[in-house]
Design a protein around this motif. Structure first.
Motif, PDB file in Angstrom:
ATOM      1  N   PHE B  30     -20.803  18.378  64.730  1.00  0.00           N
ATOM      2  CA  PHE B  30     -19.753  19.195  65.332  1.00  0.00           C
ATOM      3  C   PHE B  30     -18.468  19.073  64.515  1.00  0.00           C
ATOM      4  N   LEU B  31     -17.993  20.191  64.028  1.00  0.00           N
ATOM      5  CA  LEU B  31     -16.747  20.212  63.274  1.00  0.00           C
ATOM      6  C   LEU B  31     -15.630  20.652  64.218  1.00  0.00           C
ATOM      7  N   ILE B  32     -14.608  19.792  64.372  1.00  0.00           N
ATOM      8  CA  ILE B  32     -13.535  20.064  65.319  1.00  0.00           C
ATOM      9  C   ILE B  32     -12.270  20.357  64.527  1.00  0.00           C
ATOM     10  N   GLY B  39      -8.004  20.258  73.259  1.00  0.00           N
ATOM     11  CA  GLY B  39      -8.984  21.064  73.974  1.00  0.00           C
ATOM     12  C   GLY B  39     -10.266  21.266  73.171  1.00  0.00           C
ATOM     13  N   TRP B  40     -10.143  21.546  71.883  1.00  0.00           N
ATOM     14  CA  TRP B  40     -11.327  21.723  71.031  1.00  0.00           C
ATOM     15  C   TRP B  40     -12.141  20.441  70.984  1.00  0.00           C
ATOM     16  N   ASP B  41     -11.443  19.324  70.849  1.00  0.00           N
ATOM     17  CA  ASP B  41     -12.096  18.023  70.762  1.00  0.00           C
ATOM     18  C   ASP B  41     -12.920  17.781  72.023  1.00  0.00           C
ATOM     19  N   GLY B  42     -12.297  18.032  73.185  1.00  0.00           N
ATOM     20  CA  GLY B  42     -12.979  17.813  74.461  1.00  0.00           C
ATOM     21  C   GLY B  42     -14.195  18.709  74.597  1.00  0.00           C
ATOM     22  N   THR B  43     -14.068  19.969  74.164  1.00  0.00           N
ATOM     23  CA  THR B  43     -15.175  20.909  74.279  1.00  0.00           C
ATOM     24  C   THR B  43     -16.352  20.463  73.420  1.00  0.00           C
ATOM     25  N   ALA B  44     -16.075  20.129  72.163  1.00  0.00           N
ATOM     26  CA  ALA B  44     -17.159  19.753  71.262  1.00  0.00           C
ATOM     27  C   ALA B  44     -17.821  18.455  71.721  1.00  0.00           C
ATOM     28  N   ARG B  45     -17.008  17.467  72.054  1.00  0.00           N
ATOM     29  CA  ARG B  45     -17.590  16.183  72.455  1.00  0.00           C
ATOM     30  C   ARG B  45     -18.330  16.296  73.783  1.00  0.00           C
ATOM     31  N   ALA B  60     -25.955  13.893  67.762  1.00  0.00           N
ATOM     32  CA  ALA B  60     -24.743  14.667  67.510  1.00  0.00           C
ATOM     33  C   ALA B  60     -23.751  13.788  66.783  1.00  0.00           C
ATOM     34  N   SER B  61     -23.071  14.349  65.778  1.00  0.00           N
ATOM     35  CA  SER B  61     -21.959  13.633  65.154  1.00  0.00           C
ATOM     36  C   SER B  61     -20.744  14.544  65.219  1.00  0.00           C
ATOM     37  N   PHE B  62     -19.564  13.929  65.146  1.00  0.00           N
ATOM     38  CA  PHE B  62     -18.338  14.700  65.336  1.00  0.00           C
ATOM     39  C   PHE B  62     -17.361  14.430  64.201  1.00  0.00           C
TER      40      PHE B  62
ATOM     41  N   LEU C 163     -14.858   4.226  67.388  1.00  0.00           N
ATOM     42  CA  LEU C 163     -14.122   5.471  67.592  1.00  0.00           C
ATOM     43  C   LEU C 163     -15.037   6.683  67.586  1.00  0.00           C
ATOM     44  N   GLN C 164     -16.268   6.528  67.100  1.00  0.00           N
ATOM     45  CA  GLN C 164     -17.244   7.610  67.026  1.00  0.00           C
ATOM     46  C   GLN C 164     -16.687   8.837  66.314  1.00  0.00           C
ATOM     47  N   ARG C 165     -16.065   8.598  65.204  1.00  0.00           N
ATOM     48  CA  ARG C 165     -15.663   9.718  64.359  1.00  0.00           C
ATOM     49  C   ARG C 165     -16.427   9.600  63.056  1.00  0.00           C
ATOM     50  N   THR C 166     -16.505  10.702  62.336  1.00  0.00           N
ATOM     51  CA  THR C 166     -17.266  10.696  61.098  1.00  0.00           C
ATOM     52  C   THR C 166     -16.338  10.553  59.906  1.00  0.00           C
ATOM     53  N   ILE C 167     -16.543   9.512  59.085  1.00  0.00           N
ATOM     54  CA  ILE C 167     -16.045   9.617  57.718  1.00  0.00           C
ATOM     55  C   ILE C 167     -17.240   9.326  56.825  1.00  0.00           C
ATOM     56  N   VAL C 168     -17.424  10.180  55.829  1.00  0.00           N
ATOM     57  CA  VAL C 168     -18.611  10.049  54.985  1.00  0.00           C
ATOM     58  C   VAL C 168     -18.512   8.754  54.188  1.00  0.00           C
TER      59      VAL C 168
END
Lengths: 514, 320, 180
Positions: B30-32, B39-45, B60-62, C163-168
């Motif tokens: 998911f690209l946010i 709002g976008w962050d909440g929707t995607a996650r 899923a990755s964000f 944090l569950q964010r992506t950094i490559v």
């Protein structure tokens, strides 16, 4: 009320709650140290965990731990490496970093911890006592008043004006406001400004990029340029770094500052459009301007008062921002907006009905604040000497680490290398400005307050209730704040002039020798 | 922290290893286009959480990529189109408005449109008892234009201003003369309404409903085409005298322009199946979202229509 | 005798040029304003115009102000001493500063920023920290390698799992190899 408080207390003193608040504090302190990850981001991350807990009061107790932990973590990086990760700790670095560099890192961290604790706790006391009536006060404020409050915050700039060279500080404030006007940061910039069709600039310069580029990066550059910079040569230097002692005289100096700033900070936090950043800048400005002359000179160079004031005020303000959130359902800050989402997810609707319909939750949240504050102090106090030791790391390791740390903060927020280029360029420009002895803090103050001033000025001018600038005299509170701001700026000048006249006699006789 | 870490790792492991029978897509990135907490962050996650939780999606990755009001992420998706077939980007109504304003070098039609998934209607709210109906407000405005200031959470000329102007126009007031005060967050705008700085607030229905339940505001009308179940007493704007007003602020997903059709269909089928799951219902209820499933060609037609309607309105108001 | 070309004046002139360009750009913004907003009391160019004019005035004052007598007078001895220790370099002590190291570090940062996305977070950061230490004169190789590897790894673990964010983390070809 008493019954509600007791229910809140019984929820707090369970094994689960204590374990969660300790865990929350530790997570918060660590993540909060990373630039760019402030209390708001850390809480956003912890929301799913909190919602998973299910029990609103216990979830809030954990979030309180996370919250206070993150606030303290942010102060730590401001003090130790001049890297305030979020805007609300910028004022902390004004005096915290010089104090640490002078060899008193342990003391600086202790002062920060105590001030935060005091600000948060006194804030919670005020919240316990007067949440309801204060909610009405919050609604007295409209855009003209906010504008006036920002102007009051601007007087902090006076602390950075070199005598006889005040125009340099003014020039830097304007420069900061110019940087803020890039992109679409302001509500009135409904088309991108000064972006030259370069898409990444459209959102404007992010505050984390600017703060790192202005504070942490140039400081690291100076450490490279001058290997002896800020190093203690005397013996016992390494002992001094971890020394946390605050003597009686210093404690006596801190107490009135804490008293004033916790109340002032709390009140600013109550206003939905102000918050911790404004409170910390205003607190700094006020303490600087009312301090006796010899103490005033210390501001910006490691002043005890200059560190105590913003640390107290920003914690008190954060607590104050719960007033509109709990009693009106109005989130006044990013952090309370996210907490509001968490509460609604847990099935609680904050608003006028909360205190009567769910007293256990209302009081549970307030109890969790006392609790989070105490746990944080107990947890971090013994750690301070070890955290302070960071400054004893050899510069060959420290400098690359500081630079990496600053860059990773900006990169994490945006994932956009353009932010890093901006940061490096700002770092180089700032280094040059510092070499020429231009003050840097006013740039940040102009940047932070510039956008908010534009928004509030714009609304006041657009409001059909006023003709042009008539809001200045039609709204008494606006007028009062503006007059206080003028007085704050003039007071040191008048006082200084009087003092100079006295000294002139002495000065004249010595000057004749040259 | 260690506990949390293992918890997180464990959660990822289960999400990855439970290959339930009805898994429809292996993984989605998911690209946010904005920062954490928006709002976008909440929707995607939220969507990702529901999909993996229900077993429809393997993992899923964000990735948050802010900048340029979303423009940076769109540019990234277009430039790296061929290597981003497992990516879905979240977006919403402003992509249409910003393209019309010419501040984006791109348009939604440069991307593969997967589906609109959730929406929010616009609402005009006032403090209780100040105006009992939309026509009251219009009458008060006509009598003394300077007595009414409208507020909203968008910039002047942005979505909230547009919705407010659209309703007032249709109700017979000259919207170009109404003072509009922009606020940067819904909460601060509400405070301005309660403090009397503004007389009417243009906002999203989700936020308005929460405030109405707390007894702090009255909703004059909503921009839906029929009354909604959550608030059966609130009239639509058409009923209230603003004839023909309909506006939905959608959120939905886009993907790489070179995405193969069968992959796009797989994504659409997966999102379509999501609405039936209890995991989605939990996420939806938590956030107060309105379901508007709008896949594929419907989505394209909807967006083209919205672009035309908004474009005409903005031109007539002088916003362009 | 006051010098003509002081640091204040050099910066003042640079900022004056900048201010003039900015002011010109601010007055040029008008053409981007749609018709509706032209008559609003607060336009998107209102504040920039004011800032532009004031920045020109402030730069001019900086340039024309007298250069003598700006010595700080402090009665506080302890403060003065600590101030000296924290004082930035001045134009007088220029020669002794490590300009080479600074330029190399800035170059290193630029390279880092430009290869970060392509090369992956962990290896690029490893080289940033390693080369950073080397150019500052560090030669304790084992410590350097450990620190340079541990720091990005720790941040990456934090970001990914907490944090569950992506950094490559690794370069793109490597990521494809392990099926990431």
């Amino acid at each position: 009320m008493l019954e509600g408080i007791l229910t809140g207390l019984s929820a707090a003193f369970t094994f689960q709650a204590i374990a969660l608040v300790v865990l929350g504090c530790i997570i918060g302190s660590f993540i909060g140290m990373v630039p760019g990850l402030g209390p708001m981001q850390v809480i956003a991350i912890m929301i799913p965990v909190a919602v998973g807990i299910g029990e609103p009061s216990i979830a809030m107790i954990m979030l309180a731990g996370v919250y206070y932990g993150a606030v303290f973590g942010g102060s730590t990086s401001s003090i130790l490496i001049n890297a305030p990760g979020v805007a609300s700790t910028v004022a902390t670095s004004f005096d915290g970093y010089p104090m640490a560099r002078k060899g008193f890192a342990g003391k600086a961290l202790t002062i920060a911890a105590i001030s935060s604790f005091a600000g948060g706790t006194i804030g919670a006391l005020l919240l316990t006592a007067a949440a309801k009536p204060l909610a009405d006060v919050a609604l007295l404020f409209q855009s003209p008043e906010y504008l006036a409050v920002m102007v009051l915050g601007m007087t902090a700039v006076a602390a950075f004006g070199e005598r006889g060279r005040a125009y340099k500080a003014v020039l830097m404030v304007i420069f900061g406001m110019i940087l803020a006007s890039v992109g679409e940061g302001s509500q009135f910039a409904n088309r991108p400004r000064f972006t030259f069709s370069y898409v990444p600039l459209q959102d404007g310069i992010s505050s984390i990029t600017l703060i790192m580029g202005l504070f942490a990066v140039p400081e690291a550059f100076f450490l490279i340029l001058d290997p002896k910079r800020g190093q203690y040569k005397g013996d016992g230097a390494s002992k001094e770094i971890t020394n946390m002692r605050i003597n009686a005289k210093e404690a006596r100096e801190m107490v009135p500052v804490i008293g004033r700033q916790s109340i002032l900070g709390f009140l600013i936090g109550v206003m939905p459009g102000a918050g911790a950043t404004i409170a910390s800048l205003m607190g700094y400005a006020m303490e600087r301007n009312i301090a006796p002359k010899e103490k005033r000179e210390e501001f910006g160079k490691g002043s005890l008062r200059g560190l105590t004031a913003p640390e107290t005020a920003n914690n008190a303000a954060s607590t104050g921002s719960f007033v509109p959130m709990l009693t009106l359902g109005i989130p006044g800050s990013g952090t309370t907006a996210i907490l509001l989402v968490a509460l609604i997810s847990l099935g609680v609707q904050p608003g006028p009905g909360l205190i009567n319909d769910n007293p256990e939750i209302f009081w549970g949240i307030i109890i969790s604040m006392y609790f989070g504050n105490v746990v944080l102090l107990i947890l971090n106090y013994p750690l301070i000497p070890y955290i302070a030791k960071l400054l004893a790391v050899p510069r060959t390791f420290l400098i690359p680490f500081v630079l990496f740390f600053s860059m990773v903060g900006a990169y994490l927020v945006s994932q956009n290398p353009a932010e890093l280029y901006t940061m490096i360029v700002l770092g180089v420009v700032t280094t040059i400005l510092r070499l020429a002895r231009f003050p840097i803090a006013p740039i940040v103050i102009g940047f932070i307050l510039g956008i908010r001033m534009e928004d509030n000025l714009g609304r006041a001018l657009t409001d059909p209730d006023y003709v042009g600038f008539s809001f200045i005299w039609e709204r008494p509170m606006t007028l009062a704040f503006l007059l206080i701001a003028v007085a704050m700026l003039l007071y040191p000048m008048i006082e200084g002039r009087l003092a100079r006249r006295e000294r002139k006699v002495v000065a004249d006789s010595t000057m004749n020798k040259d | 922290m260690l506990k949390k870490l293992t918890l997180g790792a464990a959660a990822l492991m289960t999400a990855a290893s439970v290959a339930s029978a009805d898994q429809m897509v292996d993984s989605v990135h998911f690209l946010i286009p904005g920062g954490a907490g928006g709002g976008w962050d909440g929707t995607a996650r939220g969507t990702g959480e529901a999909l993996t939780g229900a077993g429809l999606l393997g993992s899923a990755s964000f990735e948050n990529m802010s900048g340029g009001g979303g423009g940076v992420a769109i540019g990234h998706l277009i430039e790296n189109a061929d290597s981003m077939h497992d990516t879905m980007m979240v977006n919403s109504t402003p992509i249409v408005i910003r393209s019309l304003q010419g501040v984006f070098p791109y348009n939604f039609s440069d991307l593969t449109m997967i589906a609109g998934t959730i929406g929010d209607y616009g609402a005009l709210v006032v403090t209780p008892g100040s105006s009992t109906s939309l026509s009251d407000l219009v009458a008060a405005y006509s009598a003394d234009p300077s007595s009414i200031a409208m507020g909203g959470g968008s910039v002047p000329g942005g979505m909230d201003h547009l919705i407010g102007a659209m309703v007032m126009n249709a109700a017979g007031a000259d919207a170009t003369q109404i003072a509009y005060l922009p606020f940067d967050a819904g909460g601060v705008a509400l405070a301005a309404l309660l403090s009397g700085e503004i007389e009417v607030l243009s906002t999203g229905l989700g936020e308005a409903l929460a405030q109405q339940k707390a007894g702090e505001v009255d909703i004059l009308c909503i921009t839906s085409d029929a009354r909604i179940a959550d608030a059966p007493d609130v009239p639509t704007c058409s009923e209230a005298g603003a004839d023909g007003v309909y506006f939905v602020n959608w959120r939905g997903f886009f993907s790489s322009p070179s995405l193969p059709d069968e992959k796009a269909e797989a994504y659409r089928a997966m999102l379509g199946a999501m609405y039936e799951t209890p995991e989605w219902e939990a996420v939806r209820a938590r956030n107060g979202w309105v379901e508007i499933f709008n896949p594929g060609d419907d989505f394209v037609a909807f967006l083209e229509n919205q672009e035309q309607v908004i474009g005409e309105l903005m031109t007539s108001l002088g916003f362009l | 005798m006051a010098r003509l070309l002081t640091p204040d004046r050099i910066i003042g002139v640079i900022l004056l040029i900048f201010s003039c360009l900015f002011t010109w750009a601010a007055f040029d913004l008008e053409k981007t304003i749609p018709p509706f907003f032209r008559n609003q009391p607060m336009r998107l160019d209102t504040l920039p115009r004011i800032l532009g004019v004031f920045s020109i005035i402030a730069s001019v004052i900086t340039i024309i102000s007298p250069t003598t007598g700006a010595k700080r007078v402090s009665d506080n001895k302890q403060l003065k001493e600590s101030e000296d220790r924290m004082a930035d370099l001045s134009f007088e002590t220029f020669g002794q500063a490590k300009w080479g190291q600074l330029c190399a570090m800035i170059a290193l940062m630029f390279v880092y920023a430009s290869v970060l996305r392509l090369g992956g977070f962990i290896p690029t950061t490893f080289f940033l920290l390693l080369f950073g230490s080397i150019l500052l004169g560090e030669r304790r190789w084992i410590a350097m390698v450990i620190v340079s590897l541990a720091a990005p790894l720790a941040i990456w673990l934090l970001v990914t799992y907490v944090l569950q964010r992506t950094i490559v983390p690794l370069p793109a070809p490597l990521m494809n190899l392990i099926g990431g």
